[in-house]
Scaffold this motif. Structure first.
Motif, PDB file in Angstrom:
ATOM      1  N   ALA A 116       0.837  -1.205   0.000  1.00 31.62           N
ATOM      2  CA  ALA A 116       0.000   0.000   0.000  1.00 31.62           C
ATOM      3  C   ALA A 116       0.870   1.252   0.000  1.00 31.62           C
ATOM      4  O   ALA A 116       0.603   2.220  -0.723  1.00 31.62           O
ATOM      5  CB  ALA A 116      -0.921  -0.006   1.215  1.00 31.62           C
ATOM      6  N   PHE A 117       1.893   1.247   0.808  1.00 28.37           N
ATOM      7  CA  PHE A 117       2.829   2.359   0.897  1.00 28.37           C
ATOM      8  C   PHE A 117       3.478   2.637  -0.462  1.00 28.37           C
ATOM      9  O   PHE A 117       3.585   3.781  -0.904  1.00 28.37           O
ATOM     10  CB  PHE A 117       3.888   1.991   1.941  1.00 28.37           C
ATOM     11  CG  PHE A 117       4.894   3.058   2.250  1.00 28.37           C
ATOM     12  CD1 PHE A 117       4.588   4.090   3.115  1.00 28.37           C
ATOM     13  CD2 PHE A 117       6.172   3.003   1.708  1.00 28.37           C
ATOM     14  CE1 PHE A 117       5.531   5.057   3.431  1.00 28.37           C
ATOM     15  CE2 PHE A 117       7.118   3.973   2.009  1.00 28.37           C
ATOM     16  CZ  PHE A 117       6.793   5.001   2.882  1.00 28.37           C
ATOM     17  N   ASN A 118       3.881   1.581  -1.144  1.00 26.58           N
ATOM     18  CA  ASN A 118       4.560   1.736  -2.426  1.00 26.58           C
ATOM     19  C   ASN A 118       3.630   2.222  -3.537  1.00 26.58           C
ATOM     20  O   ASN A 118       4.090   2.825  -4.511  1.00 26.58           O
ATOM     21  CB  ASN A 118       5.218   0.420  -2.839  1.00 26.58           C
ATOM     22  CG  ASN A 118       6.558   0.205  -2.155  1.00 26.58           C
ATOM     23  OD1 ASN A 118       7.201   1.158  -1.708  1.00 26.58           O
ATOM     24  ND2 ASN A 118       6.989  -1.045  -2.064  1.00 26.58           N
ATOM     25  N   MET A 119       2.344   1.974  -3.418  1.00 21.69           N
ATOM     26  CA  MET A 119       1.412   2.505  -4.413  1.00 21.69           C
ATOM     27  C   MET A 119       1.466   4.032  -4.437  1.00 21.69           C
ATOM     28  O   MET A 119       1.442   4.651  -5.506  1.00 21.69           O
ATOM     29  CB  MET A 119      -0.013   2.037  -4.106  1.00 21.69           C
ATOM     30  CG  MET A 119      -0.269   0.570  -4.421  1.00 21.69           C
ATOM     31  SD  MET A 119      -1.954   0.062  -3.962  1.00 21.69           S
ATOM     32  CE  MET A 119      -2.927   1.017  -5.142  1.00 21.69           C
ATOM     33  N   VAL A 120       1.540   4.637  -3.274  1.00 17.10           N
ATOM     34  CA  VAL A 120       1.615   6.095  -3.191  1.00 17.10           C
ATOM     35  C   VAL A 120       2.953   6.591  -3.727  1.00 17.10           C
ATOM     36  O   VAL A 120       3.025   7.564  -4.483  1.00 17.10           O
ATOM     37  CB  VAL A 120       1.394   6.563  -1.737  1.00 17.10           C
ATOM     38  CG1 VAL A 120       1.543   8.075  -1.616  1.00 17.10           C
ATOM     39  CG2 VAL A 120       0.017   6.123  -1.244  1.00 17.10           C
ATOM     40  N   ARG A 121       4.024   5.909  -3.374  1.00 21.16           N
ATOM     41  CA  ARG A 121       5.356   6.330  -3.817  1.00 21.16           C
ATOM     42  C   ARG A 121       5.538   6.129  -5.326  1.00 21.16           C
ATOM     43  O   ARG A 121       6.229   6.920  -5.979  1.00 21.16           O
ATOM     44  CB  ARG A 121       6.432   5.553  -3.046  1.00 21.16           C
ATOM     45  CG  ARG A 121       6.562   6.028  -1.607  1.00 21.16           C
ATOM     46  CD  ARG A 121       7.560   5.189  -0.827  1.00 21.16           C
ATOM     47  NE  ARG A 121       8.920   5.281  -1.332  1.00 21.16           N
ATOM     48  CZ  ARG A 121       9.772   6.261  -1.040  1.00 21.16           C
ATOM     49  NH1 ARG A 121       9.388   7.282  -0.279  1.00 21.16           N
ATOM     50  NH2 ARG A 121      11.007   6.239  -1.513  1.00 21.16           N
ATOM     51  N   LYS A 122       4.931   5.131  -5.869  1.00 19.76           N
ATOM     52  CA  LYS A 122       5.067   4.891  -7.307  1.00 19.76           C
ATOM     53  C   LYS A 122       4.506   6.057  -8.100  1.00 19.76           C
ATOM     54  O   LYS A 122       5.098   6.499  -9.088  1.00 19.76           O
ATOM     55  CB  LYS A 122       4.349   3.594  -7.696  1.00 19.76           C
ATOM     56  CG  LYS A 122       4.500   3.232  -9.169  1.00 19.76           C
ATOM     57  CD  LYS A 122       3.817   1.912  -9.485  1.00 19.76           C
ATOM     58  CE  LYS A 122       3.991   1.551 -10.958  1.00 19.76           C
ATOM     59  NZ  LYS A 122       3.320   0.255 -11.280  1.00 19.76           N
ATOM     60  N   ARG A 123       3.375   6.584  -7.692  1.00 18.37           N
ATOM     61  CA  ARG A 123       2.792   7.731  -8.374  1.00 18.37           C
ATOM     62  C   ARG A 123       3.741   8.925  -8.331  1.00 18.37           C
ATOM     63  O   ARG A 123       3.825   9.716  -9.264  1.00 18.37           O
ATOM     64  CB  ARG A 123       1.441   8.073  -7.742  1.00 18.37           C
ATOM     65  CG  ARG A 123       0.580   9.046  -8.579  1.00 18.37           C
ATOM     66  CD  ARG A 123       0.477  10.436  -7.972  1.00 18.37           C
ATOM     67  NE  ARG A 123      -0.029  10.468  -6.621  1.00 18.37           N
ATOM     68  CZ  ARG A 123      -1.312  10.557  -6.277  1.00 18.37           C
ATOM     69  NH1 ARG A 123      -2.260  10.593  -7.191  1.00 18.37           N
ATOM     70  NH2 ARG A 123      -1.650  10.633  -5.003  1.00 18.37           N
ATOM     71  N   ALA A 124       4.478   9.059  -7.225  1.00 16.71           N
ATOM     72  CA  ALA A 124       5.404  10.182  -7.064  1.00 16.71           C
ATOM     73  C   ALA A 124       6.709   9.986  -7.823  1.00 16.71           C
ATOM     74  O   ALA A 124       7.509  10.922  -7.925  1.00 16.71           O
ATOM     75  CB  ALA A 124       5.697  10.402  -5.588  1.00 16.71           C
ATOM     76  N   GLY A 125       6.935   8.773  -8.335  1.00 12.42           N
ATOM     77  CA  GLY A 125       8.152   8.509  -9.092  1.00 12.42           C
ATOM     78  C   GLY A 125       9.384   8.328  -8.232  1.00 12.42           C
ATOM     79  O   GLY A 125      10.512   8.577  -8.687  1.00 12.42           O
ATOM     80  N   VAL A 126       9.200   7.894  -6.992  1.00  9.67           N
ATOM     81  CA  VAL A 126      10.336   7.642  -6.117  1.00  9.67           C
ATOM     82  C   VAL A 126      10.499   6.149  -5.899  1.00  9.67           C
ATOM     83  O   VAL A 126       9.626   5.341  -6.230  1.00  9.67           O
ATOM     84  CB  VAL A 126      10.184   8.367  -4.762  1.00  9.67           C
ATOM     85  CG1 VAL A 126      10.293   9.869  -4.946  1.00  9.67           C
ATOM     86  CG2 VAL A 126       8.862   8.019  -4.094  1.00  9.67           C
ATOM     87  N   GLU A 127      11.627   5.775  -5.352  1.00  7.97           N
ATOM     88  CA  GLU A 127      11.993   4.363  -5.209  1.00  7.97           C
ATOM     89  C   GLU A 127      10.980   3.588  -4.369  1.00  7.97           C
ATOM     90  O   GLU A 127      10.515   4.071  -3.328  1.00  7.97           O
ATOM     91  CB  GLU A 127      13.374   4.269  -4.560  1.00  7.97           C
ATOM     92  CG  GLU A 127      13.902   2.862  -4.386  1.00  7.97           C
ATOM     93  CD  GLU A 127      15.277   2.825  -3.744  1.00  7.97           C
ATOM     94  OE1 GLU A 127      15.780   1.722  -3.493  1.00  7.97           O
ATOM     95  OE2 GLU A 127      15.843   3.912  -3.494  1.00  7.97           O
ATOM     96  N   GLN A 128      10.655   2.393  -4.826  1.00 10.88           N
ATOM     97  CA  GLN A 128       9.771   1.511  -4.070  1.00 10.88           C
ATOM     98  C   GLN A 128      10.565   0.824  -2.962  1.00 10.88           C
ATOM     99  O   GLN A 128      11.700   0.388  -3.169  1.00 10.88           O
ATOM    100  CB  GLN A 128       9.182   0.440  -4.997  1.00 10.88           C
ATOM    101  CG  GLN A 128       8.534   0.996  -6.257  1.00 10.88           C
ATOM    102  CD  GLN A 128       7.283   1.776  -5.956  1.00 10.88           C
ATOM    103  OE1 GLN A 128       6.251   1.214  -5.681  1.00 10.88           O
ATOM    104  NE2 GLN A 128       7.382   3.090  -6.002  1.00 10.88           N
ATOM    105  N   LEU A 129       9.961   0.717  -1.792  1.00  9.01           N
ATOM    106  CA  LEU A 129      10.657   0.070  -0.684  1.00  9.01           C
ATOM    107  C   LEU A 129      10.642  -1.442  -0.853  1.00  9.01           C
ATOM    108  O   LEU A 129       9.588  -2.031  -1.139  1.00  9.01           O
ATOM    109  CB  LEU A 129       9.996   0.408   0.641  1.00  9.01           C
ATOM    110  CG  LEU A 129      10.209   1.796   1.238  1.00  9.01           C
ATOM    111  CD1 LEU A 129       9.692   1.805   2.665  1.00  9.01           C
ATOM    112  CD2 LEU A 129      11.662   2.195   1.200  1.00  9.01           C
ATOM    113  N   PRO A 130      11.785  -2.102  -0.680  1.00  9.16           N
ATOM    114  CA  PRO A 130      11.787  -3.572  -0.689  1.00  9.16           C
ATOM    115  C   PRO A 130      11.192  -4.115   0.603  1.00  9.16           C
ATOM    116  O   PRO A 130      10.980  -3.375   1.575  1.00  9.16           O
ATOM    117  CB  PRO A 130      13.275  -3.913  -0.805  1.00  9.16           C
ATOM    118  CG  PRO A 130      13.979  -2.750  -0.206  1.00  9.16           C
ATOM    119  CD  PRO A 130      13.137  -1.543  -0.508  1.00  9.16           C
ATOM    120  N   ALA A 131      10.941  -5.394   0.631  1.00  8.09           N
ATOM    121  CA  ALA A 131      10.373  -6.041   1.816  1.00  8.09           C
ATOM    122  C   ALA A 131      11.282  -5.800   3.022  1.00  8.09           C
ATOM    123  O   ALA A 131      12.509  -5.789   2.914  1.00  8.09           O
ATOM    124  CB  ALA A 131      10.208  -7.532   1.564  1.00  8.09           C
ATOM    125  N   GLY A 132      10.641  -5.607   4.156  1.00  9.60           N
ATOM    126  CA  GLY A 132      11.372  -5.489   5.408  1.00  9.60           C
ATOM    127  C   GLY A 132      11.880  -4.105   5.738  1.00  9.60           C
ATOM    128  O   GLY A 132      12.443  -3.893   6.818  1.00  9.60           O
TER     129      GLY A 132
END
Length: 563
Positions: free
Chosen positions: A459-475
């Motif tokens: 869910a967190f990465n969905m927001v960051r993807k729209r912003a064009g920033v790095e997706q967080l890996p697991a953990g």
């Protein structure tokens, strides 16, 4: 003996369309000759009672100043309301954000509707219908049913506005006169836990009445009215707050799992999605975007631009909110290596970052902030010392930045042009971040034991993807990252102030200096130096507002701790 009154008639100018700066209602006193006994039997009058209740919802754009009472902004003018918070000089006798009266008046208005709704007769509308066309009658019949759901939603909203300031407050279900203290002063304050449970129950009542797809079920249901999704989102937000540290310390029994479940319900509606572009959410054409869940439409205005335009533009008022350097530094630096996106925190000790601090930043940076060199209204903004919008020019930004979010740079202040503005109370990105925070604290970053279909990190990465920033890996997801992401994504949406309060981190975030940027020009080059701007004051007791002393004097309630 029959008693006649001057009746206040409230005429709606297009529900959801706020046609002036402060509200969307036109109030007229008309000598109607209607008996008080017959007043609430009229469909048009009971509608007016509910429509007026909407006018007590927060004036979002008018409350932007509250972000200047956080670490993300500084008010340009010394008499701005935020300054009393920043200097720590507010108390139970003096609080310029005193929402007590407004919200209890809203609650009284809703209670008036709920008390009188069953007196309404639709016989006149029915009599005027024909066998071939009874549309008006059935519309009124269905509208009366839905309005009850709206009333519960609005009452929940008003109570949430009270509780997030004051903690436990009196729960009032009767139609009482706010201006007549004898009708309510003996009601005790309910506990924080009781109030949060009450807010949830009101949302449940609302969603038990308002159809899931009310706008498609009833084509006449005006844009801007409460919806099923709005009530579910308010419920989820209330539970998120109730699960947060400040509320747990105040006796809340809500768990993070409860909050995650509630946020998942909103996601599961599949009515909302992230808009492709972040900046478009805050522009003139934003009102029908699928990311927006509940909103307030202001109509065509330019007072916001008069306040927020850089001072080089003629027609500005100089009442701007200036983003702080503390906030600017939170936008990550992004690198795109052939589609492989990486990002890192901005760092003044990194020579590359320091030499060109506004290049390759998180895309939300340019959508939120006007900085030195920004293209704004076909002009290059100069915030360096001696620049067109820089110090020491009168009313120039104290921080070296101006606000871009919500501001329409196509408006010509000299010629008085205007544009539509829509404030967003709830949007889908916030729901995703609420879900991420609740899931993280309930189950960790990468677990989904309830089978909701999405982890906190996803869910967190969905927001960051729209912003064009790095997706967080697991953990990698933790509470600190949640707090930073909410700060950047939801800035100037009246979220930061309340988030820091509910996290019980006001002393950590607000009880320290805010900083500015000092830019000097040397030919075509610029030198940047971070300077301390203002030392802020925040004490632990300030996580809760004090109950206004006038109310304490009337009721004898216990004051909030340490006030």
């Amino acid at each position: 003996m029959k008693i006649f009154k001057h009746i206040t008639i409230v005429s709606i100018l297009g529900l959801g369309l706020f046609s002036c700066e402060k509200d969307f209602l036109e109030v007229k006193n008309v000598d109607t000759g209607v008996t008080i006994e017959d007043l609430y039997t009229r469909y048009s009058q009971i509608q007016g009672v509910l429509w007026e209740a909407y006018s007590y919802l927060p004036d979002g754009l008018g409350m932007l100043w509250r972000d200047a009472a956080t670490d993300i902004a500084e008010a340009t003018t010394e008499n701005n309301k935020a300054q009393s918070f920043n200097l720590g000089i507010w108390n139970q006798f003096y609080n310029l954000d005193d929402a007590w009266g407004n919200n209890f008046r809203g609650i009284a208005q809703v209670n008036k509707f709920l008390k009188n709704k069953d007196k309404v007769t639709l016989e006149e509308i029915k009599a005027n219908s024909t066998a071939k066309d009874s549309t008006a009658y059935f519309k009124a019949l269905n509208n009366m049913a839905v309005m009850e759901g709206e009333a519960y939603f609005l009452k929940a909203f008003f109570y949430f506005e009270l509780v997030k300031r004051y903690g436990g407050v009196p729960i009032i279900d009767e139609d009482m006169d706010y201006y007549n203290e004898s009708t309510w002063k003996n009601i005790p304050r309910s506990s924080l836990n009781e109030c949060m449970a009450y807010i949830v129950s009101l949302c449940d009542k609302a969603t038990g009445i308002i159809p899931v797809n009310v706008r498609s079920t009833y084509s006449w249901y005006e844009d801007g009215r409460a919806t099923y999704g709005a009530a579910k989102t308010l419920r989820a937000k209330a539970l998120l707050y109730a699960a947060s540290p400040l509320y747990k310390a105040g006796g809340s029994t809500t768990t993070w799992a409860d909050a995650a479940r509630a946020a998942n319900v909103v996601i599961g509606l599949k009515q909302y999605n992230l808009n492709a572009g972040y900046a478009a959410l805050f522009g003139a054409d934003n009102s029908n975007l699928k990311e927006i869940i509940f909103k307030r439409r202001y109509g065509s205005i330019n007072w916001l631009e008069k306040d927020q335009y850089p001072v080089a533009f003629a027609g500005t008022s100089g009442n701007s909110l200036a983003p702080t350097q503390n906030f600017v530094d939170e936008f990550e630096v992004v690198a795109d290596n052939g589609g492989n996106i990486s990002s890192q925190p901005f760092d003044w000790s990194n020579p590359t970052h320091a030499a060109d601090p506004y290049t390759n930043r998180d895309s939300r940076f340019e959508a939120t902030i006007v900085f030195n060199g920004s293209a704004f209204a076909s002009t290059t903004v100069e915030t360096f010392i001696g620049g067109g919008s820089g110090l020491p020019k009168l009313n120039a930004s104290k921080t070296g930045y101006y606000l871009k979010k919500w501001v329409n740079d196509g408006i010509d202040l000299v010629n008085g042009t205007t544009a539509n503005h829509t404030w967003i109370y709830f949007r889908y990105a916030d729901v995703l971040l609420m879900y991420a925070e609740a899931m993280l604290n309930a189950y960790g970053p990468d677990a989904d034991p309830e089978g909701y279909g999405m982890t906190a990190t996803e869910a967190f990465n969905m927001v960051r993807k729209r912003a064009g920033v790095e997706q967080l890996p697991a953990g990698r997801l933790n509470q600190e990252r949640i707090e930073k992401e909410r700060m950047v994504e939801l800035a100037f949406e009246d979220q930061r102030f309340w988030d820091v309060h509910r996290w019980q981190k006001g002393v950590e975030y607000f009880n320290k200096p805010v900083t500015r940027i000092e830019i000097t020009r040397n030919g075509s080059d610029f030198n940047y130096s971070v300077k301390e701007l203002e030392n802020r004051v925040f004490l632990n007791k300030m996580h809760w507002y004090p109950i206004p002393q006038d109310e304490i004097s009337k009721t004898g309630w216990a004051q909030n701790p340490d006030w």
